[in-house]
Each structure stands twice: as structure tokens, then as C-alpha cells.
Design an enzyme around this catalytic site. Structure first.
Site, PDB file in Angstrom:
ATOM      1  N   GLN A  73       0.819  -1.216   0.000  1.00 48.47           N
ATOM      2  CA  GLN A  73       0.000   0.000   0.000  1.00 48.47           C
ATOM      3  C   GLN A  73       0.849   1.260   0.000  1.00 48.47           C
ATOM      4  O   GLN A  73       0.885   1.991  -0.974  1.00 48.47           O
ATOM      5  CB  GLN A  73      -0.965   0.002   1.182  1.00 48.47           C
ATOM      6  CG  GLN A  73      -2.006   1.102   1.077  1.00 48.47           C
ATOM      7  CD  GLN A  73      -3.254   0.809   1.903  1.00 48.47           C
ATOM      8  OE1 GLN A  73      -3.411  -0.263   2.464  1.00 48.47           O
ATOM      9  NE2 GLN A  73      -4.149   1.774   1.969  1.00 48.47           N
ATOM     10  N   ASP A  74       1.552   1.527   1.087  1.00 44.61           N
ATOM     11  CA  ASP A  74       2.432   2.701   1.089  1.00 44.61           C
ATOM     12  C   ASP A  74       3.695   2.382   1.885  1.00 44.61           C
ATOM     13  O   ASP A  74       3.754   1.387   2.599  1.00 44.61           O
ATOM     14  CB  ASP A  74       1.721   3.955   1.616  1.00 44.61           C
ATOM     15  CG  ASP A  74       1.333   3.875   3.076  1.00 44.61           C
ATOM     16  OD1 ASP A  74       1.120   2.752   3.565  1.00 44.61           O
ATOM     17  OD2 ASP A  74       1.236   4.927   3.725  1.00 44.61           O
TER      18      ASP A  74
END
EC number: 3.2.2.27
Length: 231
Positions: A73-74
Site C-alpha cells: 500500500q504505502d
């Protein structure tokens, strides 16, 4: 105020990917990402990973060698963790809980002894694109760059790979990653879905056997399987 433009030659990404993604680098949304990034730097905001590692997932994984995409995701938002590869941390950095579970699954699936290092560069060099959906983050502020437009870029990467390559494996772990399934042509590629490896997620990751399933598929389509050991 000086107009901000994109000089593609200065983007710190290898030439094979630079050409493959040239159209994306020239789009308005990517210009907005650059504006946000420069604004943050001008305010002395600390951003992870360092600028030279933002495109590390691409720079370690040659386009012509790509076999597998593992979508995160990040980036990690604490100091010395983010290195531009999803789930990976540099050598000598404590292994995060999600990566610990990935290593547990490797042991269950392929009898690979859990690594002492969380650096997944060896996977990337064999053709595993360790792609985060969001490629940067402010120090100590999780998901702080989720509104910058990075998702549009990573979605384009996934969609373009799906369209222009064949016989890839996409590993989608957790609901966020699973939402990207619509970008992938399942008649050309293998899509493997499971719960997120985080200990906070519901059960469903351990026992997924994605690593052996991926290698079986790669052999079936005439590609060399991945050596999943960490070196």
C-alpha cells in the site's frame, strides 16, 4: 512563480521502465505529484524513502525479466525502514510484523528458514516487482501522501503490465490490494489473493501457499521460477 515541468531524463528510473511509462510521466496527475513533492521538500519535510529510492522497485527489477508483482500500500514511515520495495526493509533493520508473517509462510510453504534480514532486493533482481501503490510518505505519518496521485501511477503500471505482458503472477494481499484485480486480465495472468500478512488482519494469509503456486505457474508458462530465499 516558476512553472513546474517534467524533465523525463531526470526521473531516477531505469531506461527500460522510463520508456515503458513515458506517457504516464507526461500526464497532468504526475506533474501534480511533482508539485506536492517539491513543496514538501521546500518546507523541509522529511519524506521516505529517500529520493534516490522512490523508484527502487523498478530499478532493481528489469522490465524484460518481470515475472511477479507483489502489491503493497504505502512505504514504511519510520526512519531507516522504507527502501522503495513493498514489505522490504534494509539489512540490519528490525523485521516488521507483516514481513515476519511472510517469512513464516515461506517456511510453511517451501520449508525456507526465516531470514534474519528483511531486505527483499534478491527477489526484485529475479523479476519480482515489489510495488507500493503509494510511493512516498511523510516521516511518522502513515498514508500521508495518499492524496498525491500516486495510486493513479501505480494503477497505470499494473494495467499496462497486464496489457503488454503475458504469464505474470499478481499477488494481492488484503482488501486494498484485492481492489486492483479489475486492472488485471485474468485470462493472461495468474491472480493470487489472500488476507494481508499483517498480524492485525483476519486469518487467511498463513497457509495461502502463494510462493509455491507462483513458481508452479511460472514453470507451466516456460519461465524460471523464483528462488525465494533471502540472501
Amino acid at each position: 512563480m516558476k512553472e513546474i515541468t517534467i524533465n523525463i531524463d531526470k526521473i531516477k528510473i531505469n531506461d527500460d521502465w522510463k520508456e515503458f511509462l513515458r506517457d504516464e510521466f507526461q500526464k497532468k496527475y504526475f506533474l501534480e505529484i511533482k508539485k506536492q513533492y517539491l513543496n514538501a521538500i521546500n518546507q523541509n519535510i522529511i519524506i521516505y524513502p529517500p529520493a534516490n529510492l522512490i523508484f527502487n522497485a523498478f530499478n532493481l527489477c528489469p522490465l524484460k525479466e518481470i515475472k511477479i508483482v507483489i502489491l503493497g500500500q504505502d512505504p514504511y514511515h519510520q526512519e531507516n525502514q522504507a527502501m522503495g520495495l513493498s514489505f522490504s526493509v534494509p539489512k540490519n533493520v528490525k523485521i516488521p510484523p507483516s514481513l515476519n508473517n511472510i517469512f513464516k509462510e515461506l517456511q510453511n510453504d517451501l520449508n525456507i528458514t526465516p531470514a534474519k534480514s528483511g531486505d527483499l532486493s534478491f527477489w526484485a533482481k529475479q523479476g519480482v516487482l515489489l510495488l507500493n501503490s503509494i510511493l512516498s510518505v511523510e516521516a511518522n505519518k502513515a498514508a500521508s501522501h495518499s492524496s498525491w496521485g500516486w495510486q493513479e501511477f501505480s494503477d497505470a503500471v499494473i494495467h499496462k503490465l497486464s496489457n503488454e505482458k503475458s504469464g505474470l503472477v499478481f499477488m494481492l494481499w488484503g482488501n486494498y490490494a484485492k481492489s486492483k484485480e479489475i486492472l488485471i486480465d485474468n485470462t493472461k495472468h495468474l491472480i493470487l489473493k489472500a488476507a494481508h500478512p499483517s498480524p492485525l488482519a483476519r486469518t487467511g494469509f498463513l497457509g495461502c501457499k502463494h510462493f509455491s503456486k507462483a513458481n508452479e505457474f511460472l514453470k507451466k508458462v516456460g519461465k524460471i521460477p523464483i528462488d525465494w530465499k533471502i540472501v
